[in-house]
Scaffold this motif. Structure first.
Motif, PDB file in Angstrom:
ATOM      1  N   UNK A   1     -36.576  32.368  -4.789  1.00 49.33           N
ATOM      2  CA  UNK A   1     -37.228  33.606  -5.201  1.00 49.33           C
ATOM      3  C   UNK A   1     -36.238  34.530  -5.903  1.00 49.33           C
ATOM      4  N   UNK A   2     -35.013  34.601  -5.379  1.00 49.89           N
ATOM      5  CA  UNK A   2     -33.988  35.456  -6.006  1.00 49.89           C
ATOM      6  C   UNK A   2     -33.655  34.968  -7.419  1.00 49.89           C
ATOM      7  N   UNK A   3     -33.595  33.640  -7.576  1.00 52.51           N
ATOM      8  CA  UNK A   3     -33.332  33.073  -8.911  1.00 52.51           C
ATOM      9  C   UNK A   3     -34.456  33.442  -9.871  1.00 52.51           C
ATOM     10  N   UNK A   4     -35.680  33.349  -9.406  1.00 54.55           N
ATOM     11  CA  UNK A   4     -36.837  33.671 -10.240  1.00 54.55           C
ATOM     12  C   UNK A   4     -36.817  35.143 -10.657  1.00 54.55           C
ATOM     13  N   UNK A   5     -36.481  36.028  -9.713  1.00 47.21           N
ATOM     14  CA  UNK A   5     -36.390  37.457 -10.038  1.00 47.21           C
ATOM     15  C   UNK A   5     -35.322  37.690 -11.098  1.00 47.21           C
ATOM     16  N   UNK A   6     -34.210  36.995 -10.971  1.00 46.95           N
ATOM     17  CA  UNK A   6     -33.132  37.126 -11.958  1.00 46.95           C
ATOM     18  C   UNK A   6     -33.619  36.723 -13.351  1.00 46.95           C
TER      19      UNK A   6
ATOM     20  N   UNK B   1     -32.639  46.943  -6.163  1.00 52.21           N
ATOM     21  CA  UNK B   1     -32.291  46.527  -4.806  1.00 52.21           C
ATOM     22  C   UNK B   1     -33.549  46.271  -3.983  1.00 52.21           C
ATOM     23  N   UNK B   2     -34.551  45.678  -4.616  1.00 53.11           N
ATOM     24  CA  UNK B   2     -35.841  45.450  -3.970  1.00 53.11           C
ATOM     25  C   UNK B   2     -35.930  43.986  -3.539  1.00 53.11           C
ATOM     26  N   UNK B   3     -36.168  43.783  -2.246  1.00 53.99           N
ATOM     27  CA  UNK B   3     -36.320  42.433  -1.707  1.00 53.99           C
ATOM     28  C   UNK B   3     -37.473  42.414  -0.719  1.00 53.99           C
ATOM     29  N   UNK B   4     -38.074  41.236  -0.527  1.00 54.10           N
ATOM     30  CA  UNK B   4     -39.229  41.124   0.373  1.00 54.10           C
ATOM     31  C   UNK B   4     -39.098  39.952   1.338  1.00 54.10           C
ATOM     32  N   UNK B   5     -37.879  39.608   1.753  1.00 50.70           N
ATOM     33  CA  UNK B   5     -37.692  38.483   2.679  1.00 50.70           C
ATOM     34  C   UNK B   5     -37.981  38.947   4.102  1.00 50.70           C
ATOM     35  N   UNK B   6     -39.230  39.287   4.358  1.00 48.64           N
ATOM     36  CA  UNK B   6     -39.456  40.011   5.583  1.00 48.64           C
ATOM     37  C   UNK B   6     -40.702  39.590   6.317  1.00 48.64           C
TER      38      UNK B   6
ATOM     39  N   UNK C   1     -32.082  24.740  -2.762  1.00 48.53           N
ATOM     40  CA  UNK C   1     -32.172  26.137  -2.364  1.00 48.53           C
ATOM     41  C   UNK C   1     -33.346  26.370  -1.419  1.00 48.53           C
ATOM     42  N   UNK C   2     -33.197  27.369  -0.568  1.00 50.85           N
ATOM     43  CA  UNK C   2     -34.294  27.775   0.291  1.00 50.85           C
ATOM     44  C   UNK C   2     -35.339  28.509  -0.544  1.00 50.85           C
ATOM     45  N   UNK C   3     -36.513  28.699   0.025  1.00 48.97           N
ATOM     46  CA  UNK C   3     -37.568  29.447  -0.659  1.00 48.97           C
ATOM     47  C   UNK C   3     -37.101  30.855  -0.974  1.00 48.97           C
TER      48      UNK C   3
ATOM     49  N   UNK D   1     -42.285  35.403  -2.077  1.00 48.07           N
ATOM     50  CA  UNK D   1     -41.750  35.086  -3.392  1.00 48.07           C
ATOM     51  C   UNK D   1     -42.671  35.597  -4.500  1.00 48.07           C
ATOM     52  N   UNK D   2     -43.978  35.521  -4.281  1.00 49.53           N
ATOM     53  CA  UNK D   2     -44.929  36.057  -5.265  1.00 49.53           C
ATOM     54  C   UNK D   2     -44.823  37.578  -5.341  1.00 49.53           C
ATOM     55  N   UNK D   3     -44.618  38.218  -4.202  1.00 50.49           N
ATOM     56  CA  UNK D   3     -44.465  39.676  -4.172  1.00 50.49           C
ATOM     57  C   UNK D   3     -43.191  40.092  -4.909  1.00 50.49           C
ATOM     58  N   UNK D   4     -42.115  39.360  -4.681  1.00 49.77           N
ATOM     59  CA  UNK D   4     -40.860  39.686  -5.365  1.00 49.77           C
ATOM     60  C   UNK D   4     -40.999  39.527  -6.878  1.00 49.77           C
ATOM     61  N   UNK D   5     -41.679  38.488  -7.309  1.00 46.32           N
ATOM     62  CA  UNK D   5     -41.878  38.260  -8.740  1.00 46.32           C
ATOM     63  C   UNK D   5     -42.717  39.376  -9.352  1.00 46.32           C
ATOM     64  N   UNK D   6     -43.789  39.776  -8.657  1.00 45.08           N
ATOM     65  CA  UNK D   6     -44.654  40.843  -9.173  1.00 45.08           C
ATOM     66  C   UNK D   6     -43.896  42.155  -9.280  1.00 45.08           C
TER      67      UNK D   6
END
Length: 474
Positions: A125-130, A73-78, A119-121, A85-90
């Motif tokens: 990012x959520x797709x990439x994390x998936x 449940x980790x997200x960084x849309x903040x 899609x928005x940025x 998006x790079x932070x979420x991927x890392x």
């Protein structure tokens, strides 16, 4: 069964934790800063805590190995619009790596609906994390939700701000975008229902409520439930940046979050199917009922979590423990004290400060300072507080962050999140001699910081003196 709950102090995580414990699961809470977990002592006795930042190297010996299921449940849309998006991927890559060292059989990831071709940025990012999480050694279950509606959710609070404050609105064209809101209760039902369900392993599901609505219709229905009318005119010429400013000044959201929200609101968020609802036999809550349920919680002061208490609502991006020791070198202070005749009443006043209660003296000046803060890109006063009587470490409190809320030892420490040429702390404590001590500390940055402090001294004299006396005697 042993469960790892990441993001345990987030909006969804804090709602999910008591439900997992009620079903008898053994839960380890993963948080960046355990001082921000903000749960009662009885719950603390039932859980384990793993303090970890998935953006940093982790001591492999500290990883809890005996895990059956993990929630991601980790997200960084903040706070950072450029590289979240790079932070979420890392974070996802590190999580996947560390889970490979455990016995984890299933990871459950709460993502967002991504069915629109553009899609928005944020959603990219959520797709990439998936994709990253699907490469792990465990079975992955992805739940893709749209707008989550519940007491304290960002979507609910923004719509609430707009409708309650603006009976007449000139709105941007994205209010005509369709979405499929879902009640937070249903989100929790789905998150628990997929645990060890073989029909859900290595699959992604869209989850949503029974209503497909535009944002305009959502605001109209909100007003209907609340018993008043709003008038809206939609114009095509409001740019995304202007829309972001509109949200920022009218609602309690930060400007960076407003930018990301506007970016996402231009994209339709509708479920492709409701397969999971049929698999788990979940009764879907309507949008209007989800609003009514949210207000039941609000009216009873039972809001468990709020997006405003997350670091996404501020400029703050550090561990609370880094600020709990108030510096002395190079600092300017305003120290006041008063003898108390009723310690308990004064303590309750301290714990009720801010929000609707106000600051006990010169509230119009506090509001003016909040307005000025908004103009310069700060958080302003609109965040208020989640509960009118209770404070936890890490809570937002108007334009302050609660660093320490130790009611047993009668000490409250706040750190300023307003725009300042320096750093500021405000402390209240009641000592063993029954004195209420109020200490404002400011660590200026350069000559501008010192000029700011001395220019505010006349206001401080009246505000801090009046506040202290009223806390002690009201």
């Amino acid at each position: 069964m042993k469960i790892l709950l990441t993001g345990a102090n987030g909006y969804v995580g804090r709602r999910l934790l008591p439900e997992l414990l009620a079903k008898g699961y053994e839960v380890t809470c993963s948080v960046r800063d355990k001082s921000r977990l903000g749960i009662d002592n009885e719950t603390l006795k039932k859980i384990k805590i793993w303090e970890v930042d998935f953006l940093e190297p982790i001591n492999l010996n500290e990883i809890p190995k005996d895990i059956d299921v993990a929630y991601y449940l980790i997200h960084s849309m903040t706070s950072n619009t450029e590289n979240f998006d790079a932070l979420e991927a890392q974070a996802a890559k590190n999580f996947k790596k560390y889970m490979s060292l455990t016995k984890c059989k299933q990871v459950i990831y709460l993502s967002g609906i991504v069915n629109d071709p553009v899609l928005s940025k944020h959603m990219n990012s959520r797709v990439n994390v998936e994709k990253i999480l699907y490469q792990g050694s465990y079975h992955l279950t992805v739940l893709r939700a749209g707008i989550i509606v519940g007491s304290g959710s960002s979507s609910f609070e923004i719509i609430r701000d707009l409708c309650e404050k603006l009976p007449f609105m000139i709105t941007p064209k994205w209010v005509l975008t369709k979405t499929q809101p879902i009640a937070i209760r249903n989100v929790i039902h789905y998150l628990i229902g997929v645990i060890n369900n073989e029909k859900c392993l290595n699959k992604s599901f869209d989850i949503g409520g029974p209503n497909i609505l535009t944002y305009k219709q959502m605001m109209e229905l909100y007003s209907k439930v609340r018993g008043f009318k709003i008038i809206m005119f939609t114009v095509p010429f409001m740019s995304p940046r202007l829309s972001s400013y509109w949200l920022y000044f009218v609602t309690s959201t930060s400007f960076n979050l407003a930018q990301n929200l506007v970016d996402s609101m231009k994209v339709e968020v509708i479920c492709r199917d409701n397969k999971l609802q049929e698999i788990l036999n979940i009764e879907s809550i309507t949008y209007e009922d989800s609003i009514r349920l949210a207000f039941k919680k609000i009216e009873q002061n039972l809001v468990i979590s709020s997006w405003k208490d997350s670091l996404s609502s501020s400029q703050f991006n550090s561990h609370l423990k880094n600020y709990i020791k108030i510096p002395s070198y190079g600092c300017l202070k305003d120290i006041k004290k008063i003898k108390l005749t009723n310690n308990n009443k004064a303590l309750e006043n301290i714990w009720s400060i801010g929000g609707d209660k106000g600051w006990y003296y010169g509230n119009w000046m506090w509001k003016l300072r909040g307005f000025i803060d908004k103009i310069f890109g700060g958080v302003g006063l609109r965040r208020g507080r989640t509960n009118p009587f209770h404070l936890d470490n890490g809570d937002s409190l108007d334009f302050w962050r609660v660093i320490l809320a130790d009611k047993e030892n009668k000490r409250l420490l706040l750190y300023a999140e307003m725009k300042l040429p320096g750093e500021a702390w405000l402390e209240f404590n009641i000592d063993e001699n029954n004195y209420l001590n109020q200490i404002a500390t400011f660590r200026p940055k350069g000559i501008l910081g010192r000029l700011y402090w001395y220019s505010m001294l006349p206001f401080h004299y009246f505000i801090f003196d009046g506040m202290l006396k009223n806390i002690a005697t009201k």
